[in-house]
Design a protein around this motif. Structure first.
Motif, PDB file in Angstrom:
ATOM      1  N   ALA A   1       0.495  -1.093   0.109  1.00  0.00           N
ATOM      2  CA  ALA A   1       0.152  -0.088   0.182  1.00  0.00           C
ATOM      3  C   ALA A   1       0.919   0.891   0.405  1.00  0.00           C
ATOM      4  CB  ALA A   1      -0.361  -0.715   1.515  1.00  0.00           C
ATOM      5  N   TRP A   2       1.860   1.859   0.857  1.00  0.00           N
ATOM      6  CA  TRP A   2       2.746   2.335   1.112  1.00  0.00           C
ATOM      7  C   TRP A   2       3.455   2.367  -0.451  1.00  0.00           C
ATOM      8  CZ3 TRP A   2       8.155   2.558   0.126  1.00  0.00           C
ATOM      9  CH2 TRP A   2       8.758   3.721   0.314  1.00  0.00           C
ATOM     10  N   PHE A   3       3.806   1.421  -1.058  1.00  0.00           N
ATOM     11  CA  PHE A   3       4.697   1.654  -2.809  1.00  0.00           C
ATOM     12  C   PHE A   3       3.268   2.151  -3.521  1.00  0.00           C
ATOM     13  CE2 PHE A   3       6.347  -0.031  -6.868  1.00  0.00           C
ATOM     14  CZ  PHE A   3       7.302   0.313  -6.626  1.00  0.00           C
ATOM     15  N   ALA A   4       2.352   1.612  -2.881  1.00  0.00           N
ATOM     16  CA  ALA A   4       1.559   2.173  -4.506  1.00  0.00           C
ATOM     17  C   ALA A   4       1.167   3.151  -4.130  1.00  0.00           C
ATOM     18  CB  ALA A   4      -0.168   1.332  -4.303  1.00  0.00           C
ATOM     19  N   GLY A   5       0.980   4.054  -3.556  1.00  0.00           N
ATOM     20  CA  GLY A   5       0.862   5.455  -2.714  1.00  0.00           C
ATOM     21  C   GLY A   5       1.877   5.758  -3.541  1.00  0.00           C
ATOM     22  N   LEU A   6       3.401   5.606  -2.595  1.00  0.00           N
ATOM     23  CA  LEU A   6       4.524   6.384  -3.199  1.00  0.00           C
ATOM     24  C   LEU A   6       3.976   6.853  -5.218  1.00  0.00           C
ATOM     25  CD1 LEU A   6       7.283   7.334  -2.332  1.00  0.00           C
ATOM     26  CD2 LEU A   6       8.353   5.590  -2.790  1.00  0.00           C
ATOM     27  N   VAL A   7       3.773   5.484  -5.945  1.00  0.00           N
ATOM     28  CA  VAL A   7       3.630   5.472  -7.198  1.00  0.00           C
ATOM     29  C   VAL A   7       2.694   6.251  -7.421  1.00  0.00           C
ATOM     30  CG1 VAL A   7       3.051   4.011  -9.197  1.00  0.00           C
ATOM     31  CG2 VAL A   7       4.537   3.238  -7.541  1.00  0.00           C
ATOM     32  N   VAL A   8       1.401   6.822  -7.231  1.00  0.00           N
ATOM     33  CA  VAL A   8       0.754   8.044  -7.417  1.00  0.00           C
ATOM     34  C   VAL A   8       1.079   9.133  -7.128  1.00  0.00           C
ATOM     35  CG1 VAL A   8      -1.909   8.433  -6.885  1.00  0.00           C
ATOM     36  CG2 VAL A   8      -0.871   5.530  -6.988  1.00  0.00           C
ATOM     37  N   TRP A   9       1.961   9.109  -5.851  1.00  0.00           N
ATOM     38  CA  TRP A   9       1.865  10.165  -5.789  1.00  0.00           C
ATOM     39  C   TRP A   9       3.047  11.164  -6.550  1.00  0.00           C
ATOM     40  CZ3 TRP A   9       7.325  11.998  -3.124  1.00  0.00           C
ATOM     41  CH2 TRP A   9       6.271  14.305  -2.637  1.00  0.00           C
ATOM     42  N   LYS A  10       3.977  10.032  -7.105  1.00  0.00           N
ATOM     43  CA  LYS A  10       5.279  10.849  -8.028  1.00  0.00           C
ATOM     44  C   LYS A  10       4.365  10.890  -9.048  1.00  0.00           C
ATOM     45  CE  LYS A  10       8.976   9.751  -5.800  1.00  0.00           C
ATOM     46  NZ  LYS A  10      10.335  10.267  -5.373  1.00  0.00           N
ATOM     47  N   LEU A  11       3.604  10.072  -9.414  1.00  0.00           N
ATOM     48  CA  LEU A  11       2.738  10.437 -10.731  1.00  0.00           C
ATOM     49  C   LEU A  11       1.546  11.953 -10.634  1.00  0.00           C
ATOM     50  CD1 LEU A  11       1.079   6.847 -12.395  1.00  0.00           C
ATOM     51  CD2 LEU A  11       2.920   8.420 -13.755  1.00  0.00           C
ATOM     52  N   PHE A  12       1.414  12.112 -10.164  1.00  0.00           N
ATOM     53  CA  PHE A  12       0.699  13.684  -9.684  1.00  0.00           C
ATOM     54  C   PHE A  12       2.192  14.545 -10.119  1.00  0.00           C
ATOM     55  CE2 PHE A  12      -3.569  11.065  -8.505  1.00  0.00           C
ATOM     56  CZ  PHE A  12      -3.625  11.784  -9.541  1.00  0.00           C
ATOM     57  N   LYS A  13       3.275  14.042  -8.610  1.00  0.00           N
ATOM     58  CA  LYS A  13       3.987  15.376  -8.811  1.00  0.00           C
ATOM     59  C   LYS A  13       4.494  15.472 -10.514  1.00  0.00           C
ATOM     60  CE  LYS A  13       8.246  16.403  -6.222  1.00  0.00           C
ATOM     61  NZ  LYS A  13       8.725  15.730  -5.652  1.00  0.00           N
ATOM     62  N   GLY A  14       4.518  14.370 -11.229  1.00  0.00           N
ATOM     63  CA  GLY A  14       4.944  14.630 -12.639  1.00  0.00           C
ATOM     64  C   GLY A  14       4.298  15.411 -13.702  1.00  0.00           C
ATOM     65  N   GLN A  15       3.188  15.213 -13.603  1.00  0.00           N
ATOM     66  CA  GLN A  15       1.704  15.964 -14.479  1.00  0.00           C
ATOM     67  C   GLN A  15       2.471  17.287 -14.144  1.00  0.00           C
ATOM     68  OE1 GLN A  15      -1.724  14.409 -13.461  1.00  0.00           O
ATOM     69  NE2 GLN A  15      -1.870  12.942 -15.146  1.00  0.00           N
ATOM     70  N   ARG A  16       2.638  18.431 -13.312  1.00  0.00           N
ATOM     71  CA  ARG A  16       2.394  19.345 -13.125  1.00  0.00           C
ATOM     72  C   ARG A  16       4.052  20.389 -13.750  1.00  0.00           C
ATOM     73  NH1 ARG A  16       2.286  19.583  -6.802  1.00  0.00           N
ATOM     74  NH2 ARG A  16      -0.074  18.959  -6.505  1.00  0.00           N
TER      75      ARG A  16
END
Length: 40
Positions: free
Chosen positions: A25-40
């Motif tokens: 769950a932590w790893f999935a959250g990290l991946v989602v967070w990095k994806l959203f951060k990379g969109q900006r």
């Protein structure tokens, strides 16, 4: 193998399962967070 060792075995695997679930769950959250951060 007595009853006590079976219970200890079950507890060990439940803890292992919980640790695996939390880390996934932590790893999935990290991946989602990095994806959203990379969109900006």
């Amino acid at each position: 193998m007595g009853r006590m060792s079976v219970v200890a075995f079950e507890i060990f695997f439940l803890v292992l399962l919980a640790v695996a679930g939390i880390s996934m769950a932590w790893f999935a959250g990290l991946v989602v967070w990095k994806l959203f951060k990379g969109q900006r």
